[in-house]
Enzyme design. Structure first.
Site: not given
Ligand code: PMT
Length: 399
Positions: A208-211, A276
């Protein structure tokens, strides 16, 4: 449209008050009945005689007029109007309005009015961006007061930025649209993506990512408040959306988002892709939790996810407007330009993780907008709500 309409103009004390003379002239020319209420401070910038002559009606400022103490009935004025427009609305007047202060005739009229109220803010750039002014505008917006966005450019102070009173022609168009019950984006269907995507490794883990989804939610809400029907596709985010114009689709992976976006875009006028999206996903998703091995480290083979933005760029009709984001860490402009061209976008919103306060999670962002035709606009660090308003402003120039 304006013939016979009763427009009450409230003028507060800022240098932009000189532009109101032209607004009154335009309204009268369009057949409206115009009356004007001024604050004492406004008299310093434009004379009551000018506005009385142009509006063909006496201009009022105090509760009492003349030596006999004739009463200027604020309730009668408030009820008379089909529309009340505060132009210019200074930071002070916006603050009073947001908090219900009633220390002059103008405020008493506004509090008595039953008609729609529009405010056209005008002040210096830092006053406009001050958190208290922005909070007051938000309060007014939530109460249904219509905000006529200020222009950007050279200000009376010599500084440059947002805060100029909207041009009288724009205010006139806004008044007409408001009286017609129309908002700028009513009848438009706009797709927005937001948040991260999660790409499963096994039933427990994902890439995943930080969005957080904050940027995309701010855009969706701004579009909805301007009357658009918003098709909002959210990755796994924790933020609720409540606006009745927002139709929300919650998805998890890039593939889910792709399937939903490509389907929904067919009936949209525009799309703004702020999500993102993961560029890679595990080629094979383990059916069971991958067990920790004593010595071996599992190797995860990756494959590319579908590029949603590029696909919409390939299929978009001439009438559809496509807006992408670019999140960069180096050679920002160069990379953003490449994405703008390669993905066939109308404009791209660049944000860089090198700018403090920009990008993931926080409540602020700093963007540069690059238009396909070559124009580039740099914006300062702002709240994500203000950034959303800037993006929607640019979108409106296409729609
Ligand atoms: O959500 P927040 O915490 O508020 O943070 C906001 C944000 C930083 C996520 C947002 O401002 C932002 O920059 N979003 C785009 C992030 C991104 O993925 O940028 P990119 O340069 O990798 O992608 C370029 C564009 O292609 C983006 O519009 C992206 O949505 C789109 N894309 C990318 C990959 C893919 N498979 N499909 C896509 O549609």
């Amino acid at each position: 449209m304006l013939n016979g309409k009763r427009i009450l103009i409230g003028v507060s004390g800022g240098i932009a008050a000189y532009k109101v003379a032209w607004l009154v002239r335009l309204l009268v020319k369009a057949g409206a009945q115009v009356r004007v209420v001024m604050t004492h401070a406004a008299h310093e910038f434009v004379t009551p005689l000018t506005l009385a002559t142009l509006s063909k009606n006496p201009v009022v400022t105090d509760f009492q007029a003349g030596k006999q103490g004739t009463w200027n009935n604020h309730v009668e004025l408030g009820l008379w109007a089909d529309l009340l427009v505060l132009a210019p609305a200074t930071a002070n007047t916006l603050a009073k309005l947001a908090h219900g202060h009633c220390d002059n005739l103008l405020m008493a009229v506004v509090l008595s009015a039953r008609c729609p109220v529009c405010v056209a803010p005008a002040m210096d750039v830092d006053m406009y961006h001050h958190a208290s002014t922005q909070d007051n505008l938000r309060i007014l917006d939530q109460r249904g007061v219509k905000i006529i966005p200020p222009g950007e450019g050279e200000l009376a102070s010599g500084l440059s930025g947002e805060g100029r009173l909207a041009e009288p022609e724009h205010i006139l168009a806004f008044i007409e649209a408001t009286l017609a019950g129309k908002q700028r984006l009513s009848g438009k269907r706009i797709l927005v993506t937001a948040g991260p995507t999660f790409e499963a490794i096994d039933p427990v883990r994902f890439i995943g990512n930080h969005s957080s989804g904050k940027m995309g939610v701010a855009i969706a809400e701004k579009l909805a408040s301007e009357g658009a029907e918003v098709c909002f596709i959210a990755g796994p985010i924790a933020i609720p959306t409540n606006h009745p114009n927002i139709k929300r689709f919650d998805v998890v992976s890039a593939q889910d988002m792709f399937d939903c976006a490509t389907q929904e875009f067919l009936t949209c006028d525009a799309a703004i892709l702020a999500a993102a999206v993961a560029d890679y996903r595990p080629k094979n998703v383990a059916a069971e939790k991958i067990k920790k091995q004593a010595h071996d480290v599992p190797q995860i083979e990756l494959e590319q996810t579908p590029d949603i933005l590029a696909t919409l760029g390939q299929t978009k009709k001439q009438t559809q407007v496509l807006v992408g984001f670019a999140l960069e860490t180096t050679n920002e402009i160069e990379h953003a330009k490449r994405k703008l061209e390669k993905k066939n976008l109308d404009f791209i919103v660049l944000n860089s993780l090198r700018d403090s306060g920009a990008g993931f999670k926080g409540d602020t962002n700093k963007i540069t907008i690059l238009h396909r035709a070559g124009k580039t606009i740099n914006f300062e660090l702002k709240s994500k709500n203000e950034v959303a308003a800037d993006i929607v402003e640019q979108l409106c120039t296409y729609l």
